[in-house]
Enzyme design. Structure first.
Site, PDB file in Angstrom:
ATOM      1  N   ASP A 102     -14.934 103.209  30.936  1.00 41.17           N
ATOM      2  CA  ASP A 102     -14.412 102.096  31.714  1.00 41.17           C
ATOM      3  C   ASP A 102     -15.423 101.761  32.800  1.00 41.17           C
ATOM      4  O   ASP A 102     -16.305 102.560  33.099  1.00 41.17           O
ATOM      5  CB  ASP A 102     -13.019 102.358  32.311  1.00 41.17           C
ATOM      6  CG  ASP A 102     -12.898 103.670  33.074  1.00 41.17           C
ATOM      7  OD1 ASP A 102     -13.914 104.144  33.625  1.00 41.17           O
ATOM      8  OD2 ASP A 102     -11.791 104.227  33.130  1.00 41.17           O
ATOM      9  N   GLU A 154     -14.705 108.131  27.186  1.00 39.58           N
ATOM     10  CA  GLU A 154     -13.737 107.668  28.197  1.00 39.58           C
ATOM     11  C   GLU A 154     -14.285 106.465  28.964  1.00 39.58           C
ATOM     12  O   GLU A 154     -14.212 106.410  30.190  1.00 39.58           O
ATOM     13  CB  GLU A 154     -13.401 108.795  29.176  1.00 39.58           C
ATOM     14  CG  GLU A 154     -12.864 110.043  28.509  1.00 39.58           C
ATOM     15  CD  GLU A 154     -12.520 111.140  29.496  1.00 39.58           C
ATOM     16  OE1 GLU A 154     -12.278 110.824  30.685  1.00 39.58           O
ATOM     17  OE2 GLU A 154     -12.495 112.314  29.093  1.00 39.58           O
ATOM     18  N   ASN A 202     -16.978 118.048  26.633  1.00 40.27           N
ATOM     19  CA  ASN A 202     -16.803 116.715  27.204  1.00 40.27           C
ATOM     20  C   ASN A 202     -16.992 116.790  28.713  1.00 40.27           C
ATOM     21  O   ASN A 202     -16.495 117.706  29.363  1.00 40.27           O
ATOM     22  CB  ASN A 202     -15.381 116.222  26.877  1.00 40.27           C
ATOM     23  CG  ASN A 202     -15.153 114.765  27.180  1.00 40.27           C
ATOM     24  OD1 ASN A 202     -15.876 113.905  26.692  1.00 40.27           O
ATOM     25  ND2 ASN A 202     -14.125 114.466  27.977  1.00 40.27           N
ATOM     26  N   GLU A 258     -15.141 119.201  31.065  1.00 37.64           N
ATOM     27  CA  GLU A 258     -15.727 119.207  32.414  1.00 37.64           C
ATOM     28  C   GLU A 258     -16.043 120.610  32.931  1.00 37.64           C
ATOM     29  O   GLU A 258     -15.527 121.036  33.964  1.00 37.64           O
ATOM     30  CB  GLU A 258     -14.800 118.456  33.378  1.00 37.64           C
ATOM     31  CG  GLU A 258     -14.600 117.014  32.959  1.00 37.64           C
ATOM     32  CD  GLU A 258     -13.618 116.255  33.858  1.00 37.64           C
ATOM     33  OE1 GLU A 258     -13.068 116.857  34.789  1.00 37.64           O
ATOM     34  OE2 GLU A 258     -13.435 115.052  33.615  1.00 37.64           O
ATOM     35  N   HIS A 292     -17.392 107.009  32.904  1.00 35.59           N
ATOM     36  CA  HIS A 292     -16.630 106.265  33.901  1.00 35.59           C
ATOM     37  C   HIS A 292     -17.639 105.644  34.873  1.00 35.59           C
ATOM     38  O   HIS A 292     -18.223 106.353  35.701  1.00 35.59           O
ATOM     39  CB  HIS A 292     -15.672 107.190  34.650  1.00 35.59           C
ATOM     40  CG  HIS A 292     -14.599 107.775  33.784  1.00 35.59           C
ATOM     41  ND1 HIS A 292     -13.609 107.001  33.222  1.00 35.59           N
ATOM     42  CD2 HIS A 292     -14.365 109.052  33.385  1.00 35.59           C
ATOM     43  CE1 HIS A 292     -12.795 107.778  32.513  1.00 35.59           C
ATOM     44  NE2 HIS A 292     -13.235 109.024  32.591  1.00 35.59           N
TER      45      HIS A 292
END
Length: 485
Positions: free
Chosen positions: A271, A269, A204, A163, A240
């Site tokens: 979801d 990641e 990432n 990030e 996300h």
């Protein structure tokens, strides 16, 4: 990347007994035929992995969790066990126990491990931010060297810098940026590569799945790093998502433009949260979002895998971070699969050459068969002027499994258009994962063929692919045969 709050088979039972048990549990799907896991399906769909983030607390206390974890998924990522505040809470004092626990579990279950993460503005111990700026670089390099060296040969890929961007595409003004400017990213990648040259190195970030300023900033950074010769192997797209917001615009095209830079891409990641209480309509929308992400990855040859950020709502980071939201995962809190699971399994099954999803079953208790089916036909006889040589080296061996790297060198006078490496194992070795090549294994015979992005090797040049395999007894290296097209 979430913070702490954000974050097989019952072979001994007769078929009739098994069906009766599953029926009594109410989890038997209409078809009780061949059962494939998400990991197996992803491997069959172009040699990809399907992984999950892992809670170490659940790993030690929840047997249902570990049963599904060990059977369904072919890769794991530690939620917190490898982050700076856990690994080096005080300067020079390292604690690898949590990460070691997960790596040991992964080796027992023949799973890849994605190391997460090395440099991040969050979950950073106060002593780092309190350092004089002229001491930050040395502290960062030492942390990376110590952690990557400790896990050398056990980690498939590292999220080296996590990030680095704000949503507007500007760099985060964290202690690393303040001390070194944008150069801290290249320095971190070079330091990680020196500590473990065989590990894949990633950047990432979140909100880079679709088009926008932040995605453009990451694209420009990767392009610049490649131009400078900085070791970077991939970009991780956290993904996300939330059903109350639109699906990212142009996700497949965005993944493809990054891949065109010569790096792997991965969903790291995934979801999809919703506003609670959960409804069947929301489940349908959630399943559609999961399906769109899966198909975007499947459409890009360099999309090497998908990782969900926890597979069960029981351990999701979402409720603790987004008030009134949750139900973001493939399994509910009682370990029942949701429509999203079926959607993903259907997509992977179709990509692997099937037509329907595998049945949903009660949590299995032992590992499934590990050899993946073939995914493509081998190339044809090479034309004149082409040739290749393959060399094999084991990078890590833990007694029941190992990882190895194969280098393919062009020994001819013309560019290769394709290549195939074949061998027969001297023992009972069985490939369970392979990256940067498409493979098949029949008995002891293995073939590995080029992907679209690494088929062209110039004269004197080389490329490489990696594999993970199981064995018992001896692990003698095979003799390789290389054919170039």
């Amino acid at each position: 990347m979430p913070r702490t709050l954000r974050p097989v088979w019952l072979a001994a039972l007769a078929a009739g007994v098994l069906l009766a048990m599953l029926g009594a549990l109410g989890v038997l799907a209409p078809r009780a035929a061949a059962q494939s896991t998400l990991g197996q399906l992803a491997s069959a769909a172009g040699g990809r992995y399907f992984g999950t983030a892992v809670s170490n607390s659940a790993l030690t206390s929840d047997t249902t969790y570990t049963s599904i974890l060990g059977s369904q998924f072919s890769a794991v990522t530690p939620e917190n066990a490898m982050k700076w505040d856990t690994v080096e809470p005080n300067q020079g004092q390292f604690d690898f126990s949590g990460g070691d626990q997960l790596v040991s579990y992964a080796k027992q279950h023949n799973q890849l491990v994605r190391g997460h993460n090395l440099v991040w503005h969050s979950q950073l111990p106060g002593w780092v931010s309190g350092l004089p700026l002229n001491q930050v670089q040395a502290a960062m390099e030492n942390h990376i060297t110590q952690e990557v060296s400790h896990y050398k040969g056990s980690i498939y890929a590292w999220d080296v810098v996590n990030e680095p961007f704000n949503d507007d595409g500007s760099y985060r003004s964290d202690v690393f940026y303040q001390a070194m400017g944008t150069g801290y990213i290249a320095d971190a990648l070079r330091t990680a590569h020196a500590a473990d040259p065989s590990a894949k190195l990633y950047l990432n970030d979140y909100n880079i799945e679709g088009t926008g300023a932040k995605a453009d900033a990451m694209y420009n950074l990767v392009s610049s790093l490649k131009a400078q010769g900085v070791p970077i192997d991939g970009v991780g797209f956290e993904t996300h998502l939330a059903i109350q917001y639109g699906f990212p615009t142009g996700m497949q095209q965005n993944l493809q433009r990054f891949a065109a830079l010569g790096v792997d891409v991965a969903i790291t990641e995934l979801d999809v949260r919703m506003t609670l209480p959960e409804t069947s309509a929301q489940d349908t929308t959630q399943a559609d979002y999961y399906s769109q992400v899966t198909n975007a990855c499947l459409a890009v040859s360099r999309c090497v895998g998908i990782t969900v950020w926890e597979f069960t709502d029981k351990y999701s980071w979402v409720p603790g971070t987004f008030s009134g939201q949750g139900a973001a995962d493939l399994y509910d809190s009682n370990y029942q699969t949701k429509p999203a699971y079926t959607a993903v399994a259907n997509d992977l099954t179709a990509a692997a050459g099937g037509t329907t999803a595998p049945p949903t079953t009660a949590p299995p208790t032992t590992a499934p068969p590990t050899t993946a089916p073939p995914t493509t036909a081998p190339p044809t006889t090479p034309p004149g002027g082409s040739g290749c040589k393959a060399s094999y080296a084991v990078s890590s061996d833990w007694g029941s499994g190992f990882t190895a790297n194969v280098t393919v060198a062009n020994t001819g006078s013309a560019d290769t258009k394709s290549w195939k490496v074949s061998w027969s194992w001297p023992g009972n070795q069985a490939v369970v994962n392979m990256w940067n090549a498409v493979y098949s294994q029949s008995g002891t015979a293995v073939t590995a063929t080029s992907q679209s992005y690494n088929a062209d090797i110039p004269p004197g040049g080389s490329t490489s692919f990696g594999l993970q395999a199981t064995y018992s007894g001896g692990n003698t290296a095979p003799t390789l045969t290389c054919t170039a097209g």
